[in-house]
Scaffold this active site. Structure first.
Site, PDB file in Angstrom:
ATOM      1  CE  LYS A 211       2.965  -5.933   3.845  1.00  0.00           C
ATOM      2  NZ  LYS A 211       2.473  -4.776   4.622  1.00  0.00           N
TER       3      LYS A 211
ATOM      4  CD  GLU B 284       7.693  -0.494   7.695  1.00  0.00           C
ATOM      5  OE1 GLU B 284       6.726  -1.166   7.294  1.00  0.00           O
ATOM      6  OE2 GLU B 284       7.965   0.652   7.273  1.00  0.00           O
TER       7      GLU B 284
ATOM      8  CG  ASP C  90       0.361  -4.037   2.019  1.00  0.00           C
ATOM      9  OD1 ASP C  90       0.340  -4.884   2.931  1.00  0.00           O
ATOM     10  OD2 ASP C  90       1.216  -3.148   1.925  1.00  0.00           O
TER      11      ASP C  90
ATOM     12  CD  GLU D 278       0.307  -1.601   7.906  1.00  0.00           C
ATOM     13  OE1 GLU D 278       0.046  -0.796   8.825  1.00  0.00           O
ATOM     14  OE2 GLU D 278       0.813  -1.255   6.818  1.00  0.00           O
TER      15      GLU D 278
ATOM     16  CG  ASP E  67      -0.364  -0.022   2.518  1.00  0.00           C
ATOM     17  OD1 ASP E  67       0.870  -0.173   2.603  1.00  0.00           O
ATOM     18  OD2 ASP E  67      -1.094   0.122   3.519  1.00  0.00           O
ATOM     19  CB  SER E  68       4.568   1.722  -0.062  1.00  0.00           C
ATOM     20  OG  SER E  68       4.772   0.536  -0.790  1.00  0.00           O
TER      21      SER E  68
HETATM   22  O1  KIV Z   1       3.500  -1.154   1.618  1.00  0.00           O
HETATM   23  C1  KIV Z   1       4.670  -1.533   1.671  1.00  0.00           C
HETATM   24  O2  KIV Z   1       5.503  -1.200   0.837  1.00  0.00           O
HETATM   25  C2  KIV Z   1       5.062  -2.376   2.786  1.00  0.00           C
HETATM   26  C3  KIV Z   1       6.507  -2.699   2.927  1.00  0.00           C
HETATM   27  C4  KIV Z   1       7.186  -1.534   3.505  1.00  0.00           C
HETATM   28  C5  KIV Z   1       6.740  -3.922   3.708  1.00  0.00           C
HETATM   29  O3  KIV Z   1       4.240  -2.760   3.564  1.00  0.00           O
END
Ligand code: KIV
Length: 317
Positions: free
Chosen positions: A132, A199, A102, A134, A63-64
């Site tokens: 994924k 992280e 994500d 969090e 989600d970055s």
């Molecule tokens: O969204 C992302 O890029 C991440 C990584 C930093 C692990 O969750």
């Protein structure tokens, strides 16, 4: 239905060596064998394809994306539909690596049923092989696993908690906090998570948790002793337009490369140096004969009677 090979397939590395498809169980096997897991984010077809062809084991549609691709200030505003759109592009590019998507902020924070329904979309509509999430959401991990959706956990600095954390701050800096982190990691591993991203935590904490956990840890800003490492693609190649965090290593300067290419192109256009004759299409001789080119003012004068014949001959080649 038949299962002729009974395997997830094999794919060639850059050196032509055949590598097996990476799956969630394969990650655990890599941990068991002490083989480091390479992971990288990707958000589109070309970068995902390069990551896969370079032998990266685990491609995360992070989600970055919200920040490095869409230009938002943090990761909170990216939507399920936007994440699905990019996951599909990555899916089309990747053959060997594990594709993990994500789940964005808000997509798993309501009821378990809503969260499972959103996770199913990533697998069913976008081809993700795991999602994924969090935080230490043990019940949710369990619910996803029950629904046959592999899960990667994410603990430590969890960017979707930016407002609660008061910024992107290194986590687990006290002995108590390390013990809590370890308990959380155990709980989600026990609930069925296939791997955990750690992280922004001290290297000692990551080392201890990695040694104790039965599933792989993938570190980002968590020191060298995790089972694998992940970086954001745009950090790796300097396309993030922000000062890098301490843990980022820049392996290339794509900003400088792309900027110079774009500036060069603009100059060429401005100086009429692009396109050249070789980069232009040409009329066939038959059509050329019926057109008079006045080269002095670069004006083409077409014999009206011949226009129709010429149009019929024109071909986009
Ligand atoms: O969204 C992302 O890029 C991440 C990584 C930093 C692990 O969750």
């Amino acid at each position: 239905m038949s299962f002729p090979e009974f395997s997830a397939g094999a794919h060639s590395s850059p050196s032509g060596v055949s590598l097996p498809k990476v799956t969630i169980p394969a990650l655990s096997e890599m941990k068991r064998q002490g083989k480091p897991i390479s992971a990288l984010t990707a958000y589109d077809y070309p970068t995902a394809r390069l990551a896969d062809e370079s032998g990266i084991d685990f491609v995360l549609v992070g989600d970055s994306l919200a920040m490095v691709v869409l230009g938002h200030q943090n990761t909170l505003s990216v939507t399920v539909d936007e994440m699905l759109h990019h996951t599909r592009a990555v899916r089309r590019a990747v053959h060997r690596a594990l594709v993990v998507a994500d789940m964005p902020f808000g997509s798993y924070h309501g009821t378990l049923a809503e969260a499972v329904a959103n996770a199913v979309r990533f697998v069913k509509e976008a081809g993700a092989e795991a999602v994924k999430i969090e935080g230490p959401r043990v019940e949710l991990v369990h619910a996803f696993v029950e629904a046959e959706i592999p899960v990667v956990g994410h603990l430590g600095l969890t960017p979707q908690s930016i407002h609660r954390m008061g910024g992107y701050r290194v986590q687990a800096r006290t002995a108590d906090a390390v013990l809590q982190l370890q308990a959380d990691a155990f709980a989600i591993a026990h609930a069925g998570a296939g791997a955990i991203v750690l992280e922004g935590v001290p290297r000692e904490a990551a080392e201890q948790i990695t040694a104790a956990l039965p599933i792989p840890t993938i570190g980002i800003g968590a020191g060298p002793y995790c089972d694998g490492q992940i970086l954001v693609f745009h950090d790796l190649v300097n396309l993030a337009f922000a000062p890098p965090a301490k843990f980022v290593r820049r392996y290339a300067d794509a900003s400088a490369l792309f900027r110079s290419a774009i500036e060069h192109y603009r100059e060429d256009v401005e100086h009429r140096a692009f396109p050249s004759d070789a980069e232009s299409y040409h009329l066939p001789e038959s059509a050329r004969r019926i057109i008079q080119i006045d080269r002095d003012d670069a004006d083409a004068v077409v014999n009206p009677d011949a226009r129709e014949e010429m149009n019929q001959q024109a071909n986009y080649r």
